[in-house]
Design a protein around this motif. Sequence first.
Motif, short mmCIF file in Angstrom:
data_model
loop_
_atom_site.label_atom_id
_atom_site.label_comp_id
_atom_site.label_asym_id
_atom_site.label_seq_id
_atom_site.Cartn_x
_atom_site.Cartn_y
_atom_site.Cartn_z
N THR A 11 0.85 -1.18 0.00
CA THR A 11 0.00 0.00 0.00
C THR A 11 0.89 1.24 0.00
OG1 THR A 11 -0.09 0.00 2.40
CG2 THR A 11 -1.82 -1.20 1.24
N LEU A 12 0.34 2.34 -0.49
CA LEU A 12 1.14 3.55 -0.65
C LEU A 12 1.68 4.06 0.68
CD1 LEU A 12 2.25 5.71 -2.51
CD2 LEU A 12 0.07 6.93 -2.30
N ASP A 13 0.83 4.09 1.72
CA ASP A 13 1.33 4.61 3.00
C ASP A 13 2.39 3.71 3.59
OD1 ASP A 13 -0.44 2.60 3.60
OD2 ASP A 13 -1.48 3.67 5.18
N GLN A 14 2.28 2.38 3.37
CA GLN A 14 3.28 1.47 3.91
C GLN A 14 4.63 1.70 3.23
OE1 GLN A 14 2.00 -0.81 6.25
NE2 GLN A 14 4.07 -1.25 6.85
N VAL A 15 4.63 1.85 1.91
CA VAL A 15 5.88 2.07 1.18
C VAL A 15 6.49 3.41 1.57
CG1 VAL A 15 6.87 2.40 -1.12
CG2 VAL A 15 5.22 0.57 -0.73
N LEU A 16 5.66 4.44 1.70
CA LEU A 16 6.18 5.75 2.11
C LEU A 16 6.82 5.69 3.49
CD1 LEU A 16 3.31 8.08 0.86
CD2 LEU A 16 5.68 8.13 0.08
N ASN A 17 6.17 5.02 4.43
CA ASN A 17 6.71 4.94 5.78
C ASN A 17 8.00 4.14 5.83
OD1 ASN A 17 5.13 6.38 7.80
ND2 ASN A 17 3.43 5.11 7.17
N ARG A 18 8.09 3.08 5.05
CA ARG A 18 9.33 2.29 5.05
C ARG A 18 10.47 3.07 4.42
NH1 ARG A 18 7.07 -3.88 3.77
NH2 ARG A 18 5.85 -4.02 5.67
N PHE A 19 10.18 3.85 3.38
CA PHE A 19 11.22 4.68 2.79
C PHE A 19 11.66 5.76 3.79
CE2 PHE A 19 12.37 8.29 -0.16
CZ PHE A 19 13.64 7.80 -0.44
N ILE A 79 7.51 12.14 7.54
CA ILE A 79 6.50 12.52 6.57
C ILE A 79 5.14 12.45 7.23
CG2 ILE A 79 6.35 10.15 5.65
CD1 ILE A 79 5.73 11.48 2.90
N THR A 80 4.32 13.46 7.00
CA THR A 80 2.96 13.52 7.54
C THR A 80 1.99 13.10 6.46
OG1 THR A 80 3.58 15.32 9.02
CG2 THR A 80 1.24 15.01 8.61
N ILE A 81 1.15 12.14 6.79
CA ILE A 81 0.27 11.52 5.79
C ILE A 81 -1.17 11.58 6.28
CG2 ILE A 81 -0.27 9.39 4.53
CD1 ILE A 81 2.63 8.56 4.96
N ASP A 82 -2.05 12.02 5.42
CA ASP A 82 -3.48 11.92 5.69
C ASP A 82 -3.92 10.55 5.20
OD1 ASP A 82 -6.18 12.05 5.88
OD2 ASP A 82 -6.44 13.78 4.55
N ALA A 83 -4.37 9.69 6.12
CA ALA A 83 -4.74 8.33 5.75
C ALA A 83 -5.85 8.30 4.72
CB ALA A 83 -5.16 7.54 7.00
N ALA A 84 -6.71 9.33 4.70
CA ALA A 84 -7.80 9.36 3.72
C ALA A 84 -7.25 9.53 2.30
CB ALA A 84 -8.76 10.49 4.05
N LEU A 85 -6.13 10.24 2.15
CA LEU A 85 -5.55 10.45 0.82
C LEU A 85 -4.95 9.17 0.25
CD1 LEU A 85 -3.71 13.87 1.29
CD2 LEU A 85 -5.82 13.45 0.02
N THR A 86 -4.36 8.34 1.11
CA THR A 86 -3.67 7.13 0.61
C THR A 86 -4.57 5.90 0.61
OG1 THR A 86 -2.85 6.67 2.84
CG2 THR A 86 -1.43 7.98 1.39
N ALA A 87 -5.78 6.03 1.15
CA ALA A 87 -6.68 4.87 1.23
C ALA A 87 -6.93 4.28 -0.16
CB ALA A 87 -8.00 5.26 1.88
N GLY A 88 -6.72 2.99 -0.29
CA GLY A 88 -6.97 2.29 -1.54
C GLY A 88 -5.88 2.43 -2.58
N LYS A 89 -4.81 3.18 -2.28
CA LYS A 89 -3.72 3.38 -3.23
C LYS A 89 -2.59 2.41 -2.94
CE LYS A 89 -4.69 8.29 -3.94
NZ LYS A 89 -5.11 8.18 -5.36
N SER A 90 -1.97 1.89 -3.97
CA SER A 90 -0.86 0.95 -3.83
C SER A 90 0.38 1.51 -4.51
CB SER A 90 -1.22 -0.42 -4.41
OG SER A 90 -1.50 -0.29 -5.80
N LEU A 110 5.47 8.25 -5.58
CA LEU A 110 4.20 8.95 -5.76
C LEU A 110 3.78 9.10 -7.21
CD1 LEU A 110 4.69 11.80 -3.10
CD2 LEU A 110 3.25 9.76 -2.90
N ALA A 111 4.63 8.65 -8.14
CA ALA A 111 4.32 8.79 -9.56
C ALA A 111 2.96 8.16 -9.88
CB ALA A 111 5.42 8.16 -10.40
N GLY A 112 2.08 8.94 -10.49
CA GLY A 112 0.78 8.43 -10.90
C GLY A 112 -0.24 8.32 -9.79
N SER A 113 0.10 8.75 -8.56
CA SER A 113 -0.81 8.61 -7.42
C SER A 113 -1.77 9.77 -7.28
CB SER A 113 0.00 8.46 -6.13
OG SER A 113 0.67 9.69 -5.82
N GLY A 114 -1.47 10.89 -7.95
CA GLY A 114 -2.29 12.08 -7.76
C GLY A 114 -1.97 12.83 -6.49
#
Length: 807
Positions: free
Chosen positions: A54-62, A70-81, A99-103
């Motif tokens: 998932t996008l938030d998992q990859v961001l946090n590991r990086f 990094i501050t993340i709104d969970a609603a923004l990353t919901a459903g994104k991989s 984040l490429a292609g994630s909007g």
Amino acid sequence: MSSGPSLAAHRPFVRHPLAHAVVLACLACAALPAARAQTAAPAAAVQVDIPAGTLDQVLNRFAARAGFMITIDAALTAGKSSPGLAGRYGVADGLSTILAGSGLQAVGQAGGGWLLRAAPAQAPAVVQADAAALPTITAVANQLGEVTEGSGHYTPGAIATATRLVLTPRETPQTVSVVTRQEMDDFGLTTIDEVMAHTPGVSIVTYDTERTEYFARGFAIQNFQYDGIPMRRDSSYSAGNTLSDMAIYDRVEVLKGATGLLTGSGEPGATINLIRKKPTREFQGQASLGLGSWSDLRGQVDVGGAIDEAGRVRARGVAAYQHKDSQLDGHERKTAVLYGVVEADLTPSTLLTVGADLQNNDPTRSTWGGIPIFKADGSFNDRPRSFNNGADWSHWDQYTRTVFATVEHFFDNDWVLKAQFNHQINGYDAELGSAASGFPDPLNGSGVSTWEGKYVGKTVADALDLYASGPFQLLGRRHELVAGGSLSKRRWTNRGYWAGSTEIADYDAWNGRLPEPDWDALTPSRNRETTRENGLYGAVRWNLRDDLKLISGARVLNYDGPDIDESGVVVPYLGAVYDLDKRVSLYASGTTIFMPQSAQTEAGKTLDPQEGRNLEAGVKAEFFGGRLNASAAVFHLKQDNYAEATGGLTPGGGTAYRAIDGVGTKGFELELSGQLAPNWQLHAGYSHKVSRQDGKKVSTLTPENQFSLYGSWKPAAVPGLTLGGGTRWQDKTWGDVSHPTLGTVRHEVDGYWVVDAMASYSFSPRLTGRLNVTNLFDKKYYTIFSWYSTYTWGEARAVALNLDYRF
């Protein structure tokens, strides 16, 4: 003041110059690259191999790998991989690729760190500009692992409890159970007792109203950590550890087995690590009010955010107060909690954290021990759940005070240097009287007497830990090293007054009325003990192949306590993880822990320290990019060098002992935690263990088999609604207790199920209401404490309603 049964047991630790050299070499390896590194912001390229998720998992590991926040709104990353990230990347390049292609786009902050927001049309994925205001749900990575607050999950991200290396659960070759902030919030878990009830493989024995004991793998858990800094508990003189309020914590981690690499001395069953909440860059506030059964009233405020405009200084404060009666007549407890923490970016690559917390627990009519198990005729002494053995003046006040500071510095070669200081006071003021001794006569109520004593004391502990962690190259492969040292000093002082006992004329008419002793007329016994520990530790995560990692390490420990002086004790650590594929891994580990003892032989020689050893092997898996974690483990745990009385005397006239084989535990554990589906969170586990000493089963006050399952579901048809529930089961337990006519007998307690339920509804993005029901079917059950030959009823059905407002 008596404690629970101690489980001890043989075999001395290795003391060898080669082992000392290994740890010292690790320290040298750590210092060399750090000394050559030039101070810079953690923006230099780092080598990463982050799997798809998932996008938030990859961001946090990086973020954890590259050393930034990094501050993340969970609603923004919901459903994104994300397909993951592999190669050598700087922070900006890495974020841009992820984040490429994630909007979405990451906005750099003047004070360091990044904010994630929706990207305008045709905008780049990474910009260096001031961020617009964002909602305040955050997910942050640091050297303690990934923050669970705001993640919405029942499973952790990266953790660092086992070795100080920041690893995912699948990469850690030991069983780690974690109760996240989301699970605590959903089920209204406000105390550590409630959290432990949700933790697979951990069982609870109740001694009295202010004192419980946790057990794992057949051993009492006396090892606690706070943000990774060890603190040892003495259950005989309980001083706040098992009354901890959860308002200030992000998560609670339980590392199973021996944990000597970082804790040094202690018992081999498990270590509990409580991770505090951290400040956020964006302002956030939360106020909650709760009402519940037995006049339970609770209020809590949690506020934090940046202090300066650039966000370089951030703070957070938490205050909570609870006043709760209980099912016992006359018993109530007032709990007050304060917590404050400040983070400051001294430079873009240096982070300073300072904070303090306190908690007061002030009960009325505390019990001491439980209800006598048998009547004088040998029948079960069945008392109502409201029965309170405490005198009307009996109380066991407990308090904690902590001040802590941490400095973390990131180097441009991916190394991190961290220093942490902790000053902690755990104190108690107990004036205790209880009708708990003897066997009540069913005809006239005679046969019971009281225990009456007063105990006032505290433990003052200072601890310092310094370590460096980072990668190094060897034979064409990239490996990871952590090396450091720690020292601690604990000073315990105590005054004890024993007033004797009073015969109760009619136990059936007991209402707590008892003359309070004149404590000032008594001569107290006094204790003053100082214990010092220091040691060096190191661990290397060897990247033998892309699919095989080996972790080897050791701690060299020096221990100086009352009548004990041990130096050069080596505590080894070894673990391996083999990846079957990108989701499933096999692992095995051997860990140890050291426990000094003052027992002497008839020749006057002090026995070698007890050694706890844990051998463990299993399989771990992560799915949906780490949102769901599963593990299965078999273990064999042994504590050797157990002190057994010989019947003779030491040269000084004390009781003489010899060393024998100690307690051994064999068993297995299964655990599943995280997201089964986008709207479904689950935390479940099953454990089996059998503990024996000299072929006889021991540690039978805790169940051989236990099961727990808790989950929550958000129905898509009703936005804002969450429904949840769970159950825990344990099979029979037993212990040897005193019987009025038969002497010592085995008393068996039937197994039982307890079911809980919850529902919450978000009336708006800011206001949420939650209903929790514990022991939904009002199951009547009890646990025993064989040391006192008493029992304690479990809590009856309770209902709690909570309103939470975020601002």
